[in-house]
Scaffold this motif. Structure first.
Motif, PDB file in Angstrom:
ATOM      1  N   UNK A   1     -53.382  34.909 -31.827  1.00 23.95           N
ATOM      2  CA  UNK A   1     -52.799  33.765 -31.459  1.00 23.95           C
ATOM      3  C   UNK A   1     -52.970  33.871 -29.823  1.00 23.95           C
ATOM      4  N   UNK A   2     -53.394  32.635 -29.352  1.00 27.50           N
ATOM      5  CA  UNK A   2     -53.645  32.785 -27.938  1.00 27.50           C
ATOM      6  C   UNK A   2     -52.195  32.569 -26.989  1.00 27.50           C
ATOM      7  N   UNK A   3     -52.200  33.071 -25.849  1.00 26.11           N
ATOM      8  CA  UNK A   3     -51.113  32.826 -25.053  1.00 26.11           C
ATOM      9  C   UNK A   3     -51.608  31.614 -23.923  1.00 26.11           C
ATOM     10  N   UNK A   4     -50.569  31.003 -23.541  1.00 25.20           N
ATOM     11  CA  UNK A   4     -50.889  30.123 -22.300  1.00 25.20           C
ATOM     12  C   UNK A   4     -51.829  29.130 -22.481  1.00 25.20           C
ATOM     13  N   UNK A   5     -53.037  29.154 -21.587  1.00 29.67           N
ATOM     14  CA  UNK A   5     -54.114  28.280 -21.427  1.00 29.67           C
ATOM     15  C   UNK A   5     -55.288  28.737 -22.376  1.00 29.67           C
TER      16      UNK A   5
ATOM     17  N   UNK B   1     -62.388  34.744 -26.687  1.00 25.24           N
ATOM     18  CA  UNK B   1     -61.096  34.158 -26.026  1.00 25.24           C
ATOM     19  C   UNK B   1     -61.544  33.627 -24.809  1.00 25.24           C
ATOM     20  N   UNK B   2     -61.107  32.065 -24.579  1.00 29.62           N
ATOM     21  CA  UNK B   2     -61.405  31.781 -23.254  1.00 29.62           C
ATOM     22  C   UNK B   2     -60.460  31.039 -22.614  1.00 29.62           C
ATOM     23  N   UNK B   3     -60.361  30.719 -21.499  1.00 26.50           N
ATOM     24  CA  UNK B   3     -59.325  29.598 -20.867  1.00 26.50           C
ATOM     25  C   UNK B   3     -59.673  28.134 -20.968  1.00 26.50           C
ATOM     26  N   UNK B   4     -58.736  27.436 -21.146  1.00 28.45           N
ATOM     27  CA  UNK B   4     -59.216  26.002 -21.546  1.00 28.45           C
ATOM     28  C   UNK B   4     -60.209  25.447 -20.488  1.00 28.45           C
ATOM     29  N   UNK B   5     -60.008  26.071 -19.327  1.00 31.01           N
ATOM     30  CA  UNK B   5     -60.858  25.486 -18.062  1.00 31.01           C
ATOM     31  C   UNK B   5     -62.527  25.897 -18.385  1.00 31.01           C
ATOM     32  N   UNK B   6     -62.709  26.861 -19.121  1.00 29.26           N
ATOM     33  CA  UNK B   6     -63.984  27.490 -19.336  1.00 29.26           C
ATOM     34  C   UNK B   6     -64.641  26.580 -20.329  1.00 29.26           C
ATOM     35  N   UNK B   7     -63.992  25.613 -20.931  1.00 30.24           N
ATOM     36  CA  UNK B   7     -64.596  24.676 -22.058  1.00 30.24           C
ATOM     37  C   UNK B   7     -65.549  23.471 -21.171  1.00 30.24           C
TER      38      UNK B   7
END
Length: 94
Positions: free
Chosen positions: A4-8, A83-89
């Motif tokens: 379960x990822x946290x934040x963004x 697991x990546x930050x949304x900004x890496x997409x």
């Protein structure tokens, strides 16, 4: 177990892409560079990240393109996730 990822953050699973050459030869993932297309497995809630409000633009089941060096690899029950930050997409594939 479940990630379960946290934040963004977004949990992704790389998609195995078969590619056929002009001569009809099928190249699997081991015969060429790994694809940068992944499937979104789960998405964090967004919210306040580094003092900025983040709204999540992807959802579970989306196919996305990511930078090949992005994220952190995690293996859970013999399945590899990233697991990546949304900004890496970089983009959503439709």
């Amino acid at each position: 177990m479940k990630l379960t990822p946290l934040a963004d953050r977004v949990v992704l699973k790389m998609v195995e892409v078969e590619e056929t050459t002009k001569g009809g030869i099928i190249l699997t993932g081991t015969a060429k560079e790994k694809p940068s297309i992944a499937e979104v497995i789960s998405v964090g809630p967004g919210g306040m990240v580094d003092g900025k409000s983040v709204t999540m633009a992807v959802k579970a089941g989306d196919k996305v393109i990511i930078d090949k060096f992005a994220g952190t690899k995690v293996t859970l029950e013999d399945v590899e996730y990233i697991v990546v930050r949304q900004g890496d997409i970089l983009a959503i594939v439709e």
